[in-house]
Structure formats: C-alpha cells, structure tokens
Design an enzyme around this catalytic site. Structure first.
Site, PDB file in Angstrom:
ATOM      1  N   LYS A   1      37.125  40.184  44.526  1.00  6.18           N
ATOM      2  CA  LYS A   1      38.018  41.288  44.882  1.00  6.18           C
ATOM      3  C   LYS A   1      37.262  42.392  45.615  1.00  6.18           C
ATOM      4  CE  LYS A   1      41.031  40.426  40.900  1.00  6.18           C
ATOM      5  NZ  LYS A   1      41.673  39.354  41.576  1.00  6.18           N
ATOM      6  N   CYS A   2      36.395  41.978  46.503  1.00  7.44           N
ATOM      7  CA  CYS A   2      35.517  42.895  47.223  1.00  7.44           C
ATOM      8  C   CYS A   2      35.926  42.934  48.694  1.00  7.44           C
ATOM      9  CB  CYS A   2      34.074  42.375  47.080  1.00  7.44           C
ATOM     10  SG  CYS A   2      32.829  43.259  48.015  1.00  7.44           S
ATOM     11  N   GLY A   3      35.612  44.017  49.354  1.00  2.64           N
ATOM     12  CA  GLY A   3      35.879  44.113  50.789  1.00  2.64           C
ATOM     13  C   GLY A   3      35.134  43.050  51.588  1.00  2.64           C
TER      14      GLY A   3
ATOM     15  N   THR B   1      34.659  39.916  50.390  1.00  2.00           N
ATOM     16  CA  THR B   1      35.010  38.603  49.841  1.00  2.00           C
ATOM     17  C   THR B   1      35.268  37.566  50.928  1.00  2.00           C
ATOM     18  OG1 THR B   1      35.870  39.605  47.829  1.00  2.00           O
ATOM     19  CG2 THR B   1      36.621  37.372  48.308  1.00  2.00           C
TER      20      THR B   1
END
Length: 160
Positions: free
Chosen positions: A36-38, A40
């Site tokens: 759920k990371c920028g 990803t």
C-alpha cells in the site's frame, strides 16, 4: 560475527527457514516491499527484471515491511496473494520483517552496515529501498525507493 550475506538464514513467506547460501553465485536485488505504498507499482518493474534475467543468474528477494506508515498491514498469506494476483510476482518473497530499530532482521542490519544510504545514514528511509549484491555476496550498491527497477538494469547487467 557474520562475514558474508551467505551466513544468514531467512524465513520465506511460507514460513520455511532457508540459508542465503542458496543464492550463492547469483546476482541479487534485495528489496523491502509494501502493498500500500506509493512505490508499490515497482513490483511490475521488479518482476519484469526478474523474468528477463532469472535464467542468467539474477534473483530478486522481496522482504515485506510494515514500518513505514503501516503500508504493509497484511499477513504473509495476504501479502503473497496480493503480489501474485496483482503483479504476478514470481520472484522469491519472504516473511514480513523490520528493517530498522531493535528488531531489525539480521540480514538487513548487515546490508545497512555494508552500504550506507544518503549522507552516510544506515537507516532505511522508506519501502522499496534496494540493495544490489554481486555473485560473490558483496553488497555493491544501495538504491533509494524512488530509483525505478528499470533504471538499475544496466548495473545488474554489468554484474551478470
């Protein structure tokens, strides 16, 4: 004292303990990942690199980490399913770990000691920090999270 990357044992995403010596004579890209990371979407580029070079002795090792704004909240099983369904990840994935602090995974402690980050800091700043390791287990370079997998392809090719 651990003297080589091959002296460490790690747990696969399925909970099996393996020795890093299984990756002797391979070029490795070790990455702390999150779903759920920028960054990803880098899973896509990582998988492309893996598919392109896996038959030439290149392996990507993904280590999920939830230390950055809870961007990897899932269980190992959920992470595995997400990676498989969303990005068709086939490179080896490992159990969720800490990359900073008192409970830092020993392998990551070693990686950070070998190659420091910006301004000489050992601290890992965010998800998708990448460590490039040569065929002899020497940590060659550390790349920031914003460094795309595609942009380090030439560095990988040089080591193959």
């Amino acid at each position: 004292m651990k003297e080589s990357i091959y002296d460490f044992n790690v747990k696969t995403i399925d909970g099996k303990t393996i020795s890093m010596s299984e990756y002797k004579h391979k070029v490795l890209l070790i990455v702390n990942v999150a779903s759920k990371c920028g960054f990803t979407s880098q899973y896509e580029g990582l998988e492309k690199l893996y598919e392109k070079y896996k038959d030439k002795g290149f392996v990507i090792l993904g280590f999920p980490c939830n230390q950055f704004m809870n961007q990897e909240p899932g269980t190992n099983e959920e992470i595995k399913e997400f990676c498989s369904l969303t990005y068709q990840v086939k490179f080896p994935m490992f159990s969720k770990i800490d990359v900073n602090g008192d409970d830092t995974e020993p392998l990551y402690k070693y990686l950070k000691e070998q190659v420091s980050g910006v301004l000489g800091t050992e601290l890992i700043k965010w998800n998708f920090t990448k460590f490039l390791v040569d065929k002899n287990g020497k940590v060659i370079e550390r790349f920031s999270p914003s460094t795309t997998p595609e942009s380090i392809e030439k560095d990988i090719e040089k080591l193959l």
